[in-house]
Design an enzyme around this catalytic site. Structure first.
Site, mmCIF file in Angstrom:
data_model
loop_
_atom_site.group_PDB
_atom_site.id
_atom_site.type_symbol
_atom_site.label_atom_id
_atom_site.label_comp_id
_atom_site.label_asym_id
_atom_site.label_seq_id
_atom_site.Cartn_x
_atom_site.Cartn_y
_atom_site.Cartn_z
ATOM 1 N N VAL A 1 -7.770 -4.961 -10.717
ATOM 2 C CA VAL A 1 -7.192 -3.625 -10.572
ATOM 3 C C VAL A 1 -7.022 -3.070 -11.980
ATOM 4 C CG1 VAL A 1 -5.194 -2.270 -9.811
ATOM 5 C CG2 VAL A 1 -5.906 -4.289 -8.490
ATOM 6 N N HIS B 1 9.890 -20.746 1.606
ATOM 7 C CA HIS B 1 10.579 -19.518 1.215
ATOM 8 C C HIS B 1 10.562 -19.357 -0.300
ATOM 9 C CE1 HIS B 1 12.772 -20.913 4.993
ATOM 10 N NE2 HIS B 1 12.007 -19.913 5.367
#
Length: 525
Positions: free
Chosen positions: A228, A458
């Site tokens: 990007v 997590h």
């Protein structure tokens, strides 16, 4: 300038899905790029022995929904596929305690508990949260444990993202005035984490992403973003070029798109890995805090296999009960459906100690002490039917750091506080008590037993909020310091330890971030 899209969203998990819907609603042309495959209900593996449909290991041509990433300090379980982690997570939707909003790098930026309250409420509605209505053998044993330790009032049925209609019966969309897909009632098979084959689990492809497509958002699956960079100005004021390659084909089939804005939503492992790479070349203005403040929920995952053949620990939703064991900790019961016994190949007798020789000695002693029990676990009993996983989590803080390694990937390093540990005395004590209740024997993931490396589902942080680029990677509205129209909206933005499953929090914060973006006044009606 004419762009291919107004916004390109990299990743389709909780942050990316929310962003897709809210931007499309506001009249923006949106593309969501997802590395994983697009799974329909019939595509999911029946059991986790079907590794190509369960595990994401492209080098072996496995394109499933769950990925395991092994680092020096942590083993991380994450999700892939259209819908991201929602495909493989355990459905639970808890709201964190007050300490979450008042700690970490974001604590002084807002009164977060008050600010996020309406967005939590909105997220619960969108994800179809319902209180689990039924307890099964594993949950009943946890309730017994709660009573034994004097915390029966701290036992609860959690809110879960599951449709509890009549088991197996198809109905029209019950959530969005008929604008969503058909659903079917949960049959409590326990297969939530291998992919729900019965259209009962409220995965993101059935709410946010489904509705986003109704507003014109496009989804490009099986593509991975590898670059990007700003089109003209260094800060991205005139937009970005985004380059992708196939993530499932031998020939990479590279594509190029332009967009006015870019949102990174690939989860910690996707977003931080990509941004660390881009910082060295395409996006040099990214904050030097990138990769810092990586957190887990300070958790342990310990399996307990019952020798009582009358018990069926596979029945229920993936997590059907939890117990708050103290002000900073809680214990959850996690299950897999009957027949999903692959995990036993990666489990060894639970063993703790300060070093590997000590742990190996303790393990040998356990096997010698209970040889028949361990023989039954590995060779006789149905593992998933006889086994429950005890997920113990704490809100106590410790952080790691991710950085580029020599081979172009990521490596972990200890940052502040103690490094994550597989040995938490409170967890071990609770495991012993629970094992006694179900006449069970504990095991844990091999790297925990041998090397003391803990596991987590997590992982959070790495692109945290701060008042400036010296203290964070993004501001309070999720905008990346140094660049225009660039945001990070996924678990990487979480700036403190929630101590609970973070999916609802990611959704709520994403809803707030999208609320800050105005409607597209250039949309042609």
């Amino acid at each position: 300038m004419q762009y291919d899209f107004d916004y390109i969203i990299i990743g389709s998990g909780f942050g990316g899905s929310v962003s897709a819907l809210r931007l499309a609603e506001k009249g923006y042309k949106v593309l969501v790029i997802e590395k994983g495959k697009w799974y329909k209900s019939d595509d999911f593996a029946k059991t986790n022995w079907n590794l190509p449909k369960w595990l994401w290991m492209p080098s072996l041509r496995f394109f499933g929904i769950m990925k395991m990433s092994i680092f020096k300090h942590i083993v991380i379980i994450s999700g892939t596929g259209v819908g991201g982690g929602s495909l493989v997570y355990a459905n639970t939707l808890p709201v964190p305690k007050s300490s979450f909003y008042k700690s970490g790098s974001w604590s002084e930026l807002e009164d977060w508990e008050t600010e996020l309250k309406p967005f939590y409420e909105k997220a619960l509605i969108m994800l179809g949260a319902s209180r689990n209505p039924k307890l099964f053998d594993g949950d009943i044993a946890l309730k017994k444990l709660a009573k034994d330790i004097g915390r029966e009032d701290q036992f609860e049925h959690p809110d879960v993202a599951v449709f509890f209609g009549k088991a197996g019966e198809k109905v029209k969309d019950p959530y969005f005035e008929g604008k969503g897909p058909e659903r079917a009632g949960c049959n409590f098979c326990g297969g939530c984490m291998t992919g729900c084959r019965y259209d009962a689990k409220n995965t993101l492809d059935k709410n946010y992403l489904y509705l986003a497509q109704n507003f014109g958002a496009e989804i490009l699956a099986e593509n991975e973003v590898y670059d990007v960079y700003p089109i003209d100005n260094k800060d991205g004021s005139t937009g970005y070029k985004v380059f992708t390659k196939s993530s499932t084909k031998f020939f990479k089939h590279q594509k190029e798109f332009t967009a006015k804005g870019v949102i990174f939503s690939g989860g910690v492992l996707g977003t931080i890995k990509l941004l660390l790479k881009l910082k060295t070349k395409s996006l040099p203005l990214l904050s030097d805090k990138l990769g810092d403040d990586i957190r887990t929920n300070n958790e342990t995952l310990i399996s307990v296999s019952s020798l009582d053949k009358s018990k069926n620990l596979s029945k229920g939703v993936a997590i059907g009960s939890l117990l708050h064991t103290d002000d900073n900790s809680h214990l959850e019961i996690v299950r897999y459906s009957e027949g999903s016994g692959f995990w036993k190949l990666l489990h060894l007798p639970l063993s703790n100690g300060k070093n590997t020789p000590t742990r190996l000695l303790n393990m040998a002693q356990q096997v010698l002490k209970y040889p028949v029990s361990y023989f039954k676990i590995y060779f006789v009993n149905s593992w998933s039917k006889s086994t429950t996983v005890l997920l113990f989590m704490q809100s106590i803080d410790s952080t790691l750091k991710f950085k580029n390694n020599f081979f172009g990937g990521m490596a972990s390093a200890v940052s502040t506080g103690l490094k994550p540990s597989a040995y938490i005395p409170e967890s071990i004590e609770l495991t012993k008590k629970y094992s006694k209740i179900i006449n069970g024997v504990p095991t844990s993931f091999a790297l925990e037993s041998i090397a003391g490396i803990p596991s987590t589902a997590h992982v959070l942080g790495g692109a945290v909020m701060g008042k400036d680029s010296m203290q964070g990677v993004i501001n309070k509205n999720n905008e990346v310091f140094g660049y225009k129209n660039m945001l990070v909206i996924d678990g990487a933005m979480i700036s403190a330890n929630p101590g609970v499953n973070p999916s609802l929090s990611i959704t709520a914060i994403a809803e707030r971030a999208m609320a800050q973006i105005p409607f597209n006044t250039e949309t042609k009606l």
